[in-house]
Design a protein around this motif. Sequence first.
Motif, PDB file in Angstrom:
ATOM      1  N   LEU A  45      24.504 -30.093  23.395  1.00  6.91           N
ATOM      2  CA  LEU A  45      23.300 -29.318  23.730  1.00  6.91           C
ATOM      3  C   LEU A  45      22.372 -29.315  22.525  1.00  6.91           C
ATOM      4  O   LEU A  45      22.828 -29.470  21.383  1.00  6.91           O
ATOM      5  N   ASN A  46      21.090 -29.113  22.775  1.00  2.85           N
ATOM      6  CA  ASN A  46      20.201 -29.052  21.604  1.00  2.85           C
ATOM      7  C   ASN A  46      19.945 -27.611  21.159  1.00  2.85           C
ATOM      8  O   ASN A  46      19.038 -27.349  20.405  1.00  2.85           O
ATOM      9  N   GLN A  47      20.784 -26.682  21.650  1.00  4.30           N
ATOM     10  CA  GLN A  47      20.787 -25.342  21.057  1.00  4.30           C
ATOM     11  C   GLN A  47      22.167 -24.702  21.163  1.00  4.30           C
ATOM     12  O   GLN A  47      22.959 -25.047  22.027  1.00  4.30           O
ATOM     13  N   LYS A  48      22.421 -23.758  20.207  1.00  7.99           N
ATOM     14  CA  LYS A  48      23.768 -23.182  20.093  1.00  7.99           C
ATOM     15  C   LYS A  48      23.865 -21.798  20.708  1.00  7.99           C
ATOM     16  O   LYS A  48      24.956 -21.291  20.902  1.00  7.99           O
ATOM     17  N   ASP A  49      22.700 -21.182  20.990  1.00  4.01           N
ATOM     18  CA  ASP A  49      22.741 -19.754  21.298  1.00  4.01           C
ATOM     19  C   ASP A  49      22.829 -19.423  22.787  1.00  4.01           C
ATOM     20  O   ASP A  49      22.693 -18.272  23.166  1.00  4.01           O
ATOM     21  N   LEU A  50      23.082 -20.413  23.620  1.00  5.06           N
ATOM     22  CA  LEU A  50      23.241 -20.117  25.052  1.00  5.06           C
ATOM     23  C   LEU A  50      24.702 -19.749  25.327  1.00  5.06           C
ATOM     24  O   LEU A  50      25.610 -20.487  24.944  1.00  5.06           O
ATOM     25  N   SER A  51      24.907 -18.626  26.001  1.00  2.00           N
ATOM     26  CA  SER A  51      26.289 -18.248  26.333  1.00  2.00           C
ATOM     27  C   SER A  51      26.765 -19.094  27.516  1.00  2.00           C
ATOM     28  O   SER A  51      25.948 -19.678  28.246  1.00  2.00           O
ATOM     29  N   LEU A  52      28.076 -19.089  27.708  1.00  2.00           N
ATOM     30  CA  LEU A  52      28.639 -19.859  28.816  1.00  2.00           C
ATOM     31  C   LEU A  52      28.109 -19.352  30.170  1.00  2.00           C
ATOM     32  O   LEU A  52      27.796 -20.143  31.060  1.00  2.00           O
ATOM     33  N   SER A  53      27.981 -18.041  30.297  1.00  2.01           N
ATOM     34  CA  SER A  53      27.509 -17.525  31.601  1.00  2.01           C
ATOM     35  C   SER A  53      26.042 -17.895  31.820  1.00  2.01           C
ATOM     36  O   SER A  53      25.635 -18.163  32.959  1.00  2.01           O
ATOM     37  N   GLU A  54      25.245 -17.942  30.751  1.00  7.07           N
ATOM     38  CA  GLU A  54      23.847 -18.403  30.915  1.00  7.07           C
ATOM     39  C   GLU A  54      23.827 -19.878  31.347  1.00  7.07           C
ATOM     40  O   GLU A  54      23.068 -20.274  32.235  1.00  7.07           O
ATOM     41  N   ILE A  55      24.674 -20.653  30.712  1.00  6.49           N
ATOM     42  CA  ILE A  55      24.731 -22.091  31.054  1.00  6.49           C
ATOM     43  C   ILE A  55      25.152 -22.261  32.520  1.00  6.49           C
ATOM     44  O   ILE A  55      24.554 -23.026  33.268  1.00  6.49           O
ATOM     45  N   GLU A  56      26.167 -21.526  32.925  1.00  7.34           N
ATOM     46  CA  GLU A  56      26.639 -21.632  34.321  1.00  7.34           C
ATOM     47  C   GLU A  56      25.534 -21.251  35.296  1.00  7.34           C
ATOM     48  O   GLU A  56      25.375 -21.868  36.346  1.00  7.34           O
ATOM     49  N   LYS A  57      24.773 -20.221  34.932  1.00  9.56           N
ATOM     50  CA  LYS A  57      23.687 -19.771  35.807  1.00  9.56           C
ATOM     51  C   LYS A  57      22.620 -20.870  35.931  1.00  9.56           C
ATOM     52  O   LYS A  57      22.109 -21.146  37.015  1.00  9.56           O
ATOM     53  N   ILE A  58      22.283 -21.486  34.810  1.00  8.38           N
ATOM     54  CA  ILE A  58      21.272 -22.560  34.809  1.00  8.38           C
ATOM     55  C   ILE A  58      21.748 -23.718  35.691  1.00  8.38           C
ATOM     56  O   ILE A  58      20.993 -24.261  36.505  1.00  8.38           O
ATOM     57  N   ILE A  59      23.020 -24.072  35.546  1.00  9.60           N
ATOM     58  CA  ILE A  59      23.564 -25.197  36.332  1.00  9.60           C
ATOM     59  C   ILE A  59      23.579 -24.830  37.831  1.00  9.60           C
ATOM     60  O   ILE A  59      23.129 -25.597  38.684  1.00  9.60           O
ATOM     61  N   ALA A  60      24.065 -23.629  38.127  1.00 11.76           N
ATOM     62  CA  ALA A  60      24.269 -23.227  39.529  1.00 11.76           C
ATOM     63  C   ALA A  60      22.962 -23.073  40.294  1.00 11.76           C
ATOM     64  O   ALA A  60      22.922 -23.284  41.510  1.00 11.76           O
ATOM     65  N   SER A  61      21.878 -22.701  39.582  1.00 14.05           N
ATOM     66  CA  SER A  61      20.637 -22.396  40.308  1.00 14.05           C
ATOM     67  C   SER A  61      19.694 -23.596  40.416  1.00 14.05           C
ATOM     68  O   SER A  61      18.602 -23.478  40.967  1.00 14.05           O
ATOM     69  N   ALA A  62      20.133 -24.761  39.922  1.00 15.23           N
ATOM     70  CA  ALA A  62      19.206 -25.900  39.856  1.00 15.23           C
ATOM     71  C   ALA A  62      18.901 -26.519  41.218  1.00 15.23           C
ATOM     72  O   ALA A  62      17.782 -26.957  41.479  1.00 15.23           O
ATOM     73  N   ASN A  63      19.883 -26.595  42.077  1.00 12.53           N
ATOM     74  CA  ASN A  63      19.637 -27.152  43.417  1.00 12.53           C
ATOM     75  C   ASN A  63      20.670 -26.574  44.378  1.00 12.53           C
ATOM     76  O   ASN A  63      21.655 -25.967  43.941  1.00 12.53           O
ATOM     77  N   GLU A  64      20.447 -26.764  45.661  1.00 10.69           N
ATOM     78  CA  GLU A  64      21.301 -26.080  46.644  1.00 10.69           C
ATOM     79  C   GLU A  64      22.672 -26.737  46.838  1.00 10.69           C
ATOM     80  O   GLU A  64      23.531 -26.196  47.519  1.00 10.69           O
ATOM     81  N   TRP A  65      22.871 -27.923  46.228  1.00 14.40           N
ATOM     82  CA  TRP A  65      24.123 -28.639  46.463  1.00 14.40           C
ATOM     83  C   TRP A  65      25.145 -28.434  45.341  1.00 14.40           C
ATOM     84  O   TRP A  65      26.328 -28.594  45.543  1.00 14.40           O
ATOM     85  N   VAL A  66      24.668 -28.120  44.161  1.00 15.44           N
ATOM     86  CA  VAL A  66      25.581 -27.996  43.021  1.00 15.44           C
ATOM     87  C   VAL A  66      26.376 -26.691  43.150  1.00 15.44           C
ATOM     88  O   VAL A  66      25.819 -25.640  43.463  1.00 15.44           O
ATOM     89  N   LYS A  67      27.694 -26.805  42.988  1.00 11.59           N
ATOM     90  CA  LYS A  67      28.573 -25.639  43.132  1.00 11.59           C
ATOM     91  C   LYS A  67      29.392 -25.488  41.851  1.00 11.59           C
ATOM     92  O   LYS A  67      30.191 -26.369  41.513  1.00 11.59           O
TER      93      LYS A  67
END
Length: 370
Positions: A283-305
């Motif tokens: 990643l190009n930053q260190k300060d994102l928590s795992l739950s923030e990362i999961e939220k970003i991944i999960a909300s990107a499109n309707e197919w990603v689970k």
Amino acid sequence: MLKVGFVGWRGMVGSVLMDRMHQQNDFSKINAVFFSTSNAGGDAPVINGASSKLLDAYNIDALLEQDCIVTTQGSEYTQKVLPLLKRKGYDGYWLDASSTLRMSDESVIVLDPINRHVIDKALKDGVKVFCGGNCTVSLMMMALNGLFANNLIEWISSMTYQSASGAGANNMRELLAQSGFLYNNVAELLTDSRADILAIDNRVNEILRSKDLPTGYFETSLAGNVIPWVDVALPNGQTKEEWKGASETNKILGFSPDAVKVDGLCVRVGSMRCHSQALTIKLNQKDLSLSEIEKIIASANEWVKVIPNTKEDTLKYLTPVAISGKLDIAIGRIRKLSFGDDYLTVFTVGDQLLWGAAEPLRRMLNILSE
Ligand code: NAP
């Protein structure tokens, strides 16, 4: 209505495309005509109750009448036919599942949940050639859509577990034939609960190395084996499949060729039609928590689970068996690596005939028919 000619509709990618188009009632939005390289004059698929005959896929005049040609026939066909069509002034769209034109300056690689802006700009600019991307790349990008969209990725190292279907229908059959051959040759030992496991293992190895095992397509056993080689060799030691990781990712995003670095090892494994990938992401930053990362991944499109990082959920939801035949893109085992807070690992699984091949083409055809 858009006049659309389909070539390669009975192949593996073509059949999945036809299925999805029927499911989504896409044929009601276009005038479909079907071509064949081997059976001109035969029966075309029945569309909304209407039957018709197959046209010759090398009949340039018939192809010229189409507003759009969708080909899932393969590279050789594209190389042979598109130049002839262009010479005769073909001005329609060309949608192509093969890799031939993916990196050409005249084409755009389609994956609209990720690059609709690139597609829209290309349409405005008069681009006529649209290609489906490499299956592994498209599936990886669908899984990491949120991280790409938020520009969080410095580089990715991908270790793939690619299914038999990526090599074609005959390879899928060969995997099953190999598995059956193997089982039949140890079945007697397996029914004897007192049989020595080393004797069984020795027998298995003998079978897997024997020339009687069907290996015409994989050139070796895939059953009971993994093959760390997909596609042809390049001079730098990569395989072409590995090269596609960076080149297609950046082209899909509309970036310069080396903007996001992607490299790794591509491996064929004995699953049927889902590709899996273990990804190490800088990643190009260190300060994102795992739950923030999961939220970003999960909300990107309707197919990603996003699958919780537990054994139970992983076995239930994060395997080729769980995902096969579905549009879901599962991503799990998400955690920061011990190397530092900016190193993430994930495991992702997707059906390589759906989002990896047919679905981006189907959706592009819809964009055109709109
Ligand atoms: P395929 O199954 O081999 O089909 C290609 C053509 O082979 C068919 O349209 C058909 O043409 C002919 N064919 C001959 N014998 C056949 C049979 N027994 N059953 C069905 N068709 C038969 O090829 P594919 O795997 O769909 O791949 C098509 C293109 O998509 C290739 O360029 C490939 O690289 C690309 N692609 C494939 C995948 C994948 O996962 N397989 C993923 C992304 C892109 P006629 O009807 O004209 O005879």
